[in-house]
Scaffold this active site. Structure first.
Site, PDB file in Angstrom:
ATOM      1  N   CYS A   1      -9.012  15.073  -3.231  1.00 24.43           N
ATOM      2  CA  CYS A   1      -9.411  15.212  -4.711  1.00 24.43           C
ATOM      3  C   CYS A   1     -11.006  14.868  -4.691  1.00 24.43           C
ATOM      4  CB  CYS A   1      -8.548  14.458  -5.640  1.00 24.43           C
ATOM      5  SG  CYS A   1      -8.866  14.598  -7.344  1.00 24.43           S
TER       6      CYS A   1
ATOM      7  N   HIS B   1      -2.632  15.404  -4.911  1.00 19.35           N
ATOM      8  CA  HIS B   1      -2.659  14.185  -4.197  1.00 19.35           C
ATOM      9  C   HIS B   1      -1.314  14.107  -3.472  1.00 19.35           C
ATOM     10  CE1 HIS B   1      -5.789  11.821  -6.127  1.00 19.35           C
ATOM     11  NE2 HIS B   1      -5.682  12.858  -7.034  1.00 19.35           N
TER      12      HIS B   1
ATOM     13  N   GLU C   1      -0.330  12.122  -1.357  1.00 18.13           N
ATOM     14  CA  GLU C   1       0.339  10.838  -1.344  1.00 18.13           C
ATOM     15  C   GLU C   1       1.350  10.274  -2.414  1.00 18.13           C
ATOM     16  OE1 GLU C   1      -2.704  11.463  -2.142  1.00 18.13           O
ATOM     17  OE2 GLU C   1      -3.611  10.227  -3.702  1.00 18.13           O
TER      18      GLU C   1
ATOM     19  N   VAL D   1       7.548 -15.945  -1.851  1.00 14.11           N
ATOM     20  CA  VAL D   1       7.618 -15.243  -0.265  1.00 14.11           C
ATOM     21  C   VAL D   1       6.411 -15.382   0.406  1.00 14.11           C
ATOM     22  CG1 VAL D   1       8.245 -13.211   0.690  1.00 14.11           C
ATOM     23  CG2 VAL D   1       9.292 -13.826  -1.345  1.00 14.11           C
ATOM     24  N   ASP D   2       5.265 -15.091  -0.349  1.00 17.80           N
ATOM     25  CA  ASP D   2       4.010 -14.967   0.402  1.00 17.80           C
ATOM     26  C   ASP D   2       3.531 -16.187   0.928  1.00 17.80           C
ATOM     27  OD1 ASP D   2       4.326 -12.653  -0.902  1.00 17.80           O
ATOM     28  OD2 ASP D   2       2.799 -13.006  -2.543  1.00 17.80           O
TER      29      ASP D   2
END
Ligand code: XMP
Length: 551
Positions: free
Chosen positions: A79, A195, A197, A252-253
């Site tokens: 794009c 796109h 993705e 969690v992080d």
């Protein structure tokens, strides 16, 4: 390390390109589109993808380092990326009369677009991967074979290429008549208007794989074990014998960050601090303490700040006021408690910042210095000072959430810990609607625990626990009481709302469709065990229009 570089010009889908490339087993890094491409930045790079942008090449759209056209690496423009390449190399890009958005048919040019020998040299590797496979969409894309006349792509653009840059040919057009796939006849340069993705784009993954594995010949050798090895090496080089402070939230992080630090650096240099705001879930503080002790923590400060937080929240009912007071107080308590530690002057501060924390804003990681995890430590003077002094360690800052979970497993964390549902920084304060009191927190905590335990105990039709099928579940205590009957008497109990959503990133969410039996039994379990609650509702709003949290 072998990698694909992704130039970010601000499109919301740029993060997805990185996602897709990593899913192929190739390391991808997103950097600001206008980054200087120094030798260091290009180390290990096998190809460059230029992402989309809300801007125009003739407007405020970012320029690229001219080095991308000189370094000899394969390029794929998506794009805006295609517009950038076109405009930079002498083609013309112009605004469309009407913006194209969503599914658009792309038609292959009927004549093979390759009339020359040289391009074949470059285009062939693009497809070799797929020639060995049954499906050969990319080969067909360029040769224009009948079997692959058209496909449905996903577009979002207000500009288009009107004149290709010299040396480029068109392989496909959009149904609306604009170039959709182009490539250079001599260099390994490609451009697509759509796109690939985005998951709705047919053959999008094949196209990306064709570029990454075919043209760039990446080896699919990236995995989490390798990432952790490199992260450990970097941590050792940066902070070998120095003190490191990490604030733990119980999520969690920060837990994975703690495990990584404790497995990599001498534990006597690792200082962990957990501030119990009194707004945590049932048993959370004890669980965090046990887990960190099991991981080998030597310096663990568990700060009991319940009185500070509940005191500051007394009388406040407006959500934004509550959030601000908590954020400010968090900084005050943090400074007060850190000052009590015996840390060396030049200690490092570690954070569990994720990749998405850095790129979610759509501004790209170029704004990294300003983008701090939307957590307790937003705008914390400590984080700012450490960042400025180069004393901030963010070993997970290249990972997505599910990759962090995988890292946690490799570091030996239990499934219970790595699969924990997200919990907001302000904790129960945004789930006790209106004024927050100790009593209301206790009621909510008891009900929430029953809800979560039931979800962990119950199986879905797919034989997974309901807890693991749900992205985030919790209870919300409403500032309302309603009439009920308990035994022979009337009762005036609180109304509780249950929330359970599925999501991949929290940006959008769908309501979890419970079996009636499950939700009815959970409601009964709560009202039986928590007498203060007289009525249970289930929140059936998706995001948007609602948010996941209520305040
Ligand atoms: P909303 O309510 O905006 O939430 O749909 C999206 C996700 O973010 C979490 N959340 C927060 N996390 N600090 C955090 O660390 C916060 O202030 C905060 N507010 C919401 C929410 O739990 C959900 O996972």
């Amino acid at each position: 390390m072998e990698k694909i570089l992704i130039l970010d010009f601000g499109s919301q889908t740029t993060a997805l390109i990185g996602r897709r490339v990593r899913e192929m087993g190739v390391y991808a890094e997103v950097i600001p589109g206008d980054s200087e491409l120094t030798d260091a930045a290009l180390e290990g790079v096998r190809g460059i993808i230029l992402g989309g942008s809300p801007e125009s090449v003739y407007g405020k759209g970012a320029k690229v380092s001219p080095r991308i056209y000189e370094c000899g690496l394969p390029l794929l423009g998506i794009c805006y990326g295609l517009h950038r390449i076109t405009a930079d190399l002498g083609g013309i890009v112009a605004p469309l009369a009407k913006r194209e958005f969503g599914a658009v048919e792309v038609r292959m040019n009927q004549k093979p677009a390759i009339g020359l020998k040289k391009p074949v040299m470059h285009v062939l590797p693009f497809f070799t991967r797929f020639l060995r496979r049954e499906e050969r969409p990319l080969w067909n894309l360029v040769t224009g074979q009948k079997s692959f006349d058209s496909f449905t792509a996903w577009m979002s653009h207000g500009d288009t290429v009107v004149t290709l840059a010299p040396g480029f040919v068109e392989a496909a057009k959009s149904a609306t008549g604009y170039p959709a796939i182009v490539f250079h006849t001599e260099k390994p340069w490609f451009g697509v208007q759509f796109h690939p993705e985005v998951s709705h784009c047919e053959h999008g993954n094949d196209l990306l794989a064709g570029f990454v594995l075919g043209v760039c010949e990446c080896s699919q050798s990236w995995n989490m074990g390798r990432y952790l090895e490199l992260a450990q090496k970097k941590l050792k080089e940066a902070a070998a014998e120095r003190d490191v402070l990490l604030l733990i939230s119980g999520g969690v992080d920060s837990t994975v960050t703690a495990a990584l630090l404790l497995k990599t650096l001498p534990p006597e240099h690792i200082y962990l601090m957990y501030i119990d705001t009194g707004l945590m879930r049932q048993g959370e503080t004890e669980e965090v303490k046990d887990m960190l002790t099991r991981l080998g923590a030597r310096h663990l400060s568990i700060v009991d700040a319940e009185a500070d937080f509940l005191g500051a929240l007394a009388g406040l009912t407006k959500p934004e006021e509550k959030r601000k007071v908590i954020g400010d107080l968090f900084i005050t308590v943090q400074e007060r408690e850190v000052a009590k530690l015996t840390l060396a002057d030049n200690y490092f501060l570690a954070q569990g910042t994720l990749y998405t924390d850095l790129i979610e804003s759509g501004k790209g990681v170029g704004a990294k210095a300003h983008l701090i995890k939307t957590h307790h430590n937003v705008g914390s003077p400590l984080v700012d000072a450490k960042r400025k002094a180069g004393l901030l360690l963010e070993p997970l800052d290249c990972l997505y959430k599910d990759e962090v979970r995988e890292a946690g497993r490799l570091l030996g964390l239990t499934e219970d810990v790595v699969m924990r549902h997200p919990f907001p920084g302000p904790g129960l304060a945004v789930r006790v609607l209106g004024e927050v009191t100790k009593e209301k927190c206790a009621i909510l905590r008891a009900a929430d625990k029953i809800f979560i335990d039931e979800l962990k105990r119950r199986a879905s039709p797919e034989q997974k626990t309901l807890y693991s099928e749900i992205w985030q579940a919790f209870a919300v205590l409403l500032p309302l009481r309603s009439v009920g009957v308990a035994g022979d008497g009337r009762q005036y109990g609180y109304v509780l709302s249950l929330r359970a959503v599925t999501s991949s990133d929290g940006m959008t969410a769908d309501v979890y469709p419970f079996e009636a039996k499950d939700i009815l039994e959970i409601s009964t379990a709560i009202t039986n065990a928590v007498p203060e609650i007289g009525r249970v509702c289930y929140d059936v709003s998706s995001k948007p229009p609602a948010t996941i949290e209520w305040e």
